[in-house]
Structures are given as C-alpha cells and as structure tokens.
Design a protein around this motif. Structure first.
Motif, PDB file in Angstrom:
ATOM      1  N   UNK A 127     -18.585 -15.405 -53.546  1.00  0.00           N
ATOM      2  CA  UNK A 127     -18.740 -15.446 -52.087  1.00  0.00           C
ATOM      3  C   UNK A 127     -18.194 -14.148 -51.491  1.00  0.00           C
ATOM      4  N   UNK A 128     -18.900 -13.044 -51.652  1.00  0.00           N
ATOM      5  CA  UNK A 128     -18.400 -11.758 -51.130  1.00  0.00           C
ATOM      6  C   UNK A 128     -18.186 -11.752 -49.637  1.00  0.00           C
ATOM      7  N   UNK A 129     -18.938 -12.610 -48.913  1.00  0.00           N
ATOM      8  CA  UNK A 129     -18.777 -12.668 -47.459  1.00  0.00           C
ATOM      9  C   UNK A 129     -17.368 -13.103 -47.058  1.00  0.00           C
ATOM     10  N   UNK A 136      -9.421 -14.893 -51.049  1.00  0.00           N
ATOM     11  CA  UNK A 136     -10.119 -13.606 -50.969  1.00  0.00           C
ATOM     12  C   UNK A 136      -9.524 -12.568 -51.907  1.00  0.00           C
ATOM     13  N   UNK A 137      -8.310 -12.799 -52.384  1.00  0.00           N
ATOM     14  CA  UNK A 137      -7.683 -11.870 -53.321  1.00  0.00           C
ATOM     15  C   UNK A 137      -8.192 -12.061 -54.743  1.00  0.00           C
ATOM     16  N   UNK A 138      -8.887 -13.161 -54.990  1.00  0.00           N
ATOM     17  CA  UNK A 138      -9.392 -13.448 -56.331  1.00  0.00           C
ATOM     18  C   UNK A 138     -10.705 -12.719 -56.579  1.00  0.00           C
ATOM     19  N   UNK A 173     -10.530  -6.647 -49.634  1.00  0.00           N
ATOM     20  CA  UNK A 173      -9.495  -7.347 -50.401  1.00  0.00           C
ATOM     21  C   UNK A 173      -8.085  -6.931 -49.974  1.00  0.00           C
ATOM     22  N   UNK A 174      -7.866  -5.650 -49.726  1.00  0.00           N
ATOM     23  CA  UNK A 174      -6.537  -5.210 -49.305  1.00  0.00           C
ATOM     24  C   UNK A 174      -6.210  -5.697 -47.896  1.00  0.00           C
ATOM     25  N   UNK A 175      -7.228  -5.766 -47.051  1.00  0.00           N
ATOM     26  CA  UNK A 175      -7.010  -6.325 -45.716  1.00  0.00           C
ATOM     27  C   UNK A 175      -6.612  -7.797 -45.814  1.00  0.00           C
ATOM     28  N   UNK A 215       1.244  -1.982 -48.497  1.00  0.00           N
ATOM     29  CA  UNK A 215       0.100  -2.693 -47.929  1.00  0.00           C
ATOM     30  C   UNK A 215      -0.914  -1.700 -47.373  1.00  0.00           C
ATOM     31  N   UNK A 216      -2.210  -2.056 -47.540  1.00  0.00           N
ATOM     32  CA  UNK A 216      -3.306  -1.183 -47.144  1.00  0.00           C
ATOM     33  C   UNK A 216      -4.296  -1.977 -46.301  1.00  0.00           C
ATOM     34  N   UNK A 217      -5.285  -1.271 -45.788  1.00  0.00           N
ATOM     35  CA  UNK A 217      -6.353  -1.931 -45.029  1.00  0.00           C
ATOM     36  C   UNK A 217      -7.692  -1.475 -45.594  1.00  0.00           C
ATOM     37  N   UNK A 218      -8.559  -2.400 -45.871  1.00  0.00           N
ATOM     38  CA  UNK A 218      -9.849  -2.081 -46.450  1.00  0.00           C
ATOM     39  C   UNK A 218     -10.035  -2.785 -47.776  1.00  0.00           C
TER      40      UNK A 218
END
Length: 248
Positions: free
Chosen positions: A191-193, A182-184, A201-203, A55-58
């Motif tokens: 809807x990037x927001x 949001x993973x899609x 996406x990783x978050x 798992x990552x963040x960002x």
C-alpha cells in the motif's frame, strides 16, 4: 435530693459504604493490556530511537543528509555520531518486541471499540452529552481544575475527559498505528499510498515521534489527574470495576 442525669447526646451512625459499578470487564481488561503494551512500546521505542537519533522529512534519510532535527542523546551505533559515547546496541530484540506489542494493542483497540459500540459505552460514556456540546462546558471544567475546586463524584466523565479520550482513541492512536505501519517496507510495497500520504517513510518516522510525545504527555496528565482524584480508589475501581460510596 434530686438525682442528676447526664444529657443525652444523639449519635449519628454512618451507614456502611456501598459499592457502585463504574467500569465494565471489557474496559478494565483492555485498559490494563493497553497499559502493558504502552510501557513495552515506549521502552523498545527508545531503544530503537537510540540507533539513529536523527529525524528527516521525505522518503530517505541518512548520516550524509542534513536532518530536520537531531536529539542530543548518545547513539547505539558508531556510524551515527552524536558527540556522545556509543551505547550497547539493543536494536534487535527491541524491534521484535515493539512489533509484537504494537499488534497486540491494535487487536485490543479493535475489541474495545467493537464492545463499546455493542454495549453502548461509547454513546453513553464517551460521546459528549447535550449540555457538554459547547465551549462553556469545557471552560467550566478547566476553571474547576485550575481553582482546585472539589468535584462531586458522579461516575460520569466530564466534557474535557470525553473530548480527550475520544481524541486519543480515534485520533492519536490511529495516527501512531498508521505512521508505524508506514515504516514497514512490506506495507510500502503493498500500500504505497499509505506512505506517500504522509510525505514519505522518513516523514512517517518523524510524525510517529511527535505522536508518541503527545501520547506520553497524555499519560503523564492522566496519572496526575488520577492521583489528585484519589490514586488508590481510582486504581481499585479499574481493577475491581466498582467504587465505594459513603452513605450517611
């Protein structure tokens, strides 16, 4: 000779058990559909997780990056080394079934919320009553749970149950849906927001994992509490919609 008579002992005859309505048809149907979807999502989610148990963040994450944390489990892909044997890859069918079960649970949730607003179930059974809108009510309920004190069956949810159910229905499940969408890549382009608000996406994937853990813990506690209260009687009530009452 005086005759002997046996003393007359009064006999208390229990009245036949009656049934009281407990769960509406909408609650029962949506409950069991949600259970089936939950099992499907959990099984397929584990299979998807095994393809990359890091798992990552960002926004981005790959094996060449330092992960936020790693699950020490086997991976289903040799390109993601974890120090364990490589498992058979079940990522294909898992993603399809995960997607379908997710949309089914979303539609079920919408039906449940709309019906609960229409028939008053939300206001009557889930929103805290006047005497339950303080910390004393929560402490009293938790104290009874800890003391294992018998609780008189009233047919209404207590303060803790109402707070937890509301938190799951209007907090945890929407968070799972949001982080899952949001993973899609399609959602990210339209809807990037929705992705940016979560930190990338990783978050979103990391938050989705923690929300899943929270939902699993709720499920375990829910089943344990049902078992302590009477597993078969509570299950029967969720199937037939009625609960038996013994009247003396």
């Amino acid at each position: 000779m005086t005759p002997c008579y046996a003393p007359v002992v009064p006999t208390i005859v229990a009245a036949p058990a009656t049934e009281r309505s407990r769960h509406s048809v909408v609650v029962r149907v949506t409950h069991w559909i949600t259970v089936l979807c939950f099992v499907a999502l959990l099984v397929t989610g584990v299979e998807i997780l095994l393809s990359h148990p890091r798992f990552y963040w960002g926004e981005t994450g790959n094996v060449n990056m330092h992960p936020l944390f790693t699950l020490h489990v086997p991976s289903s892909r040799a390109m993601v080394p974890t120090g364990y044997a490589v498992l058979p890859d079940q990522n294909g069918w898992s993603r399809y079934l995960h997607f379908e079960a997710a949309w089914l649970i979303v539609l079920t949730g919408i039906v449940y919320v709309l019906a609960s607003l229409w028939n008053g179930h939300l206001r009557r059974d889930l929103l805290p009553a006047g005497e339950q809108r303080n910390w004393k009510a929560y402490v009293a309920v938790l104290g009874r749970y800890l003391r294992r004190a018998p609780v008189k069956e009233s047919g209404a949810y207590n303060a803790v149950q109402r707070a937890v159910y509301l938190g799951v229905i209007f907090g945890l499940l929407p968070l799972l849906i949001w982080t899952g969408l949001a993973l899609s890549p399609a959602i990210g382009s339209v809807a990037p927001w929705a992705v940016e608000a979560l930190g990338g996406r990783q978050s979103a994937r990391t938050l989705h994992f923690f929300a899943t853990i929270a939902l699993v813990l709720f499920f375990i506690v829910h089943v344990v509490m049902v078992a302590l209260a009477g597993f078969w009687s509570r299950t029967r009530a969720m199937v037939t919609g009625a609960v038996k009452e013994e009247q003396l």
